[in-house]
Design a protein around this motif. Structure first.
Motif: not given
Length: 382
Positions: A33, A35, A151, A251
């Protein structure tokens, strides 16, 4: 055209340029993931300068977190991915790292990649081309890494726009520009609201407006944390609450991931009483000091705001003031920190710490502005 044989995936190649038929080896590839942590100086505030960070820095090598740090308009060519450890993490964004750490602990073994793109003292105009913005930092640090997959974005900026009356327009247009350029129309944004400091009411209300109305956005309220300065050094709960927002919205974690948000469309006036409904109630509304919720103020269509008597009734709050017989406007927590929270039960830090409350944002709105704000024709019960 020719093809290469990929022997093993990696974040770095063996350095060979290669001709047709060459074998290029990659090592250290991970899938996880990613960010983007962006904004001005409070997002850029380093972990080593944040309160209670020593243990976190010492522990950094025990988590599969990767760091890519860009600052002050220096783009991706000026840095490389680094594995998070006690030597590399200290200069990284404290808010960004603590967000990533919570996501890492919640996911388990999933790698977390954090991209810092920050520039101290920048107004939002440096991060967009719309509304006359220059987009200098956006071009250098954000557009330059598109269309690489991310993400979501944790956005902490606004101090340089604290008094801007149109910050909601600027922020909304910036989000839409980033999404369009990235080719991700639903790219999530976590909007970290400004800390408690006078003069920033309009910006904080604007951040709430955007988070509440722009799809795939969530608000991180931090006004109850130690503030009053331009750079509050309490950063761990800011990162933690940002991760909670990501867990819930992005999520799909079954948690109440936000503090209470006033429900404009379902709030209304009954006689001389304002009935406020709420989103993200969790297990109920409460005040952290046991006092009546406040400070709430109401006003007519014109005229000054006056302090209101506020009572929690079920999942609503009722507001009255005998000198305001026809209330039309509501304001909350513009002149104080406020004491309204929801009750939640969110395991964090791998289940070792429970977050039991999230704070309501300050706000101001006009009853009827959102449509559907008239007293229901059916009976209303609590």
């Amino acid at each position: 055209l020719c093809s290469r044989k990929l022997v093993s995936g990696s974040a770095a190649s063996d350095g060979q340029q290669g001709q047709c038929g060459d074998v290029v080896n990659f090592t250290g590839v991970q899938v996880g993931e990613v960010w983007v942590c962006s904004g001005q100086s409070n997002m850029g505030w380093s972990l080593e300068k944040a309160d209670n960070s020593a243990a976190t820095i010492a522990d950094a090598g025990n988590h599969n977190i990767w760091l890519f740090r860009m600052t002050a308009g220096n783009g991706p060519a000026t840095t490389t991915w680094q594995v998070s450890n006690s030597s590399t993490v200290g200069s990284f964004s404290a808010v960004g790292y603590w967000m990533g750490l919570e996501l890492s602990q919640w996911f388990g073994n999933v790698p977390i990649g954090l991209v810092q793109a920050t520039h101290d003292g920048t107004a939002i105009s440096a991060w967009q081309h719309t509304n006359g913005g220059t987009g200098d930092d956006y071009d250098a640090m954000v557009k330059s890494i598109q269309p690489f997959a991310v993400q979501g974005v944790a956005w902490y900026q606004g101090e340089s726009n604290g008094g801007s009356s149109n910050y909601d327009v600027l922020l909304r247009d910036m989000i839409q520009e980033w999404r369009a350029d990235w080719g991700q129309s639903s790219l999530p944004f976590g909007i970290i609201q400004l800390a408690y400091r006078s003069g920033w009411n309009s910006a904080r209300n604007a951040q709430l407006l955007v988070a509440d109305t722009e799809p795939e956005c969530f608000l991180v309220v931090i006004r109850d944390l130690p503030g009053g300065s331009l750079h509050p050094t309490t950063k761990q709960p800011v990162g933690l609450r940002t991760a909670i927002g990501a867990r819930g919205l992005v999520y799909g974690d079954n948690i109440t991931y936000s503090g209470p948000i006033r429900d404009i469309e379902n709030s209304f006036v009954s006689g001389s009483t304002v009935i406020l409904n709420w989103k993200h109630v969790g297990n109920g509304l409460f005040t952290d000091d046991g006092q009546a919720p406040g400070d709430f103020k109401i006003a007519g269509t014109t005229g000054q705001f006056k302090s209101a008597t506020a009572v929690i009734v079920g999942n609503t709050i009722q507001l009255t003031n005998s000198t305001v017989p026809d209330p039309a406007r509501v304001q909350y927590s513009y002149s104080g920190v406020g004491n309204l929270y929801n009750m939640v039960n969110i395991p964090t830090a791998g289940g070792s710490v429970i977050v039991d409350r999230l704070k309501a944002s300050e706000f101001e709105f006009t009853i009827g502005a959102g449509g559907g704000n008239v007293e229901p024709t059916a009976s209303f019960s609590y």
